[in-house]
Design an enzyme around this catalytic site. Structure first.
Site, PDB file in Angstrom:
ATOM      1  N   CYS A  62      39.176  37.079  43.244  1.00  0.00           N
ATOM      2  CA  CYS A  62      39.650  38.076  42.347  1.00  0.00           C
ATOM      3  C   CYS A  62      40.819  38.947  43.131  1.00  0.00           C
ATOM      4  CB  CYS A  62      38.716  39.149  42.000  1.00  0.00           C
ATOM      5  SG  CYS A  62      37.189  38.235  41.026  1.00  0.00           S
ATOM      6  N   CYS A  70      35.470  39.731  44.404  1.00  0.00           N
ATOM      7  CA  CYS A  70      35.134  38.657  45.217  1.00  0.00           C
ATOM      8  C   CYS A  70      36.553  38.381  45.912  1.00  0.00           C
ATOM      9  CB  CYS A  70      34.664  37.376  44.442  1.00  0.00           C
ATOM     10  SG  CYS A  70      35.811  36.775  43.407  1.00  0.00           S
TER      11      CYS A  70
END
Length: 91
Positions: free
Chosen positions: A23, A20
């Site tokens: 991240c 994501c």
């Protein structure tokens, strides 16, 4: 003396997350700070969901240093991450 001289062995930094935006941001931040400070470290991205769950992580991103979770479920500030990395290198 540089940070790479303080610690004899390379540290292992793992960024746990599915890929994501948060991240990816944490991974980029970690890599930038490691380079900025001249820390000798292996930086690894862990995206396997089962591996993440097996470590007890239910919220990502997470950052592990040498097997120890230092950040879980949030995006740290660059100052916070820089401080944590410096502390780990010196200890």
């Amino acid at each position: 003396m540089g940070y790479s001289e303080v610690r004899a062995n390379n540290m292992k930094i793992e960024i746990l997350g599915s890929g994501c935006a948060k991240c990816k941001s944490v991974e980029k931040l970690v890599r930038n700070i490691v380079e900025e400070l001249g820390i000798q470290a292996e930086v690894v991205k862990v995206e396997d969901l089962q591996d993440i769950i097996n470590r007890g992580i239910m919220m990502t991103p997470a950052v592990f240093i040498d097997g120890e979770a230092i950040i879980v479920g949030r995006l740290p500030s660059s100052d916070e991450l820089r401080k944590l990395l410096k502390e780990k290198v010196i200890n």
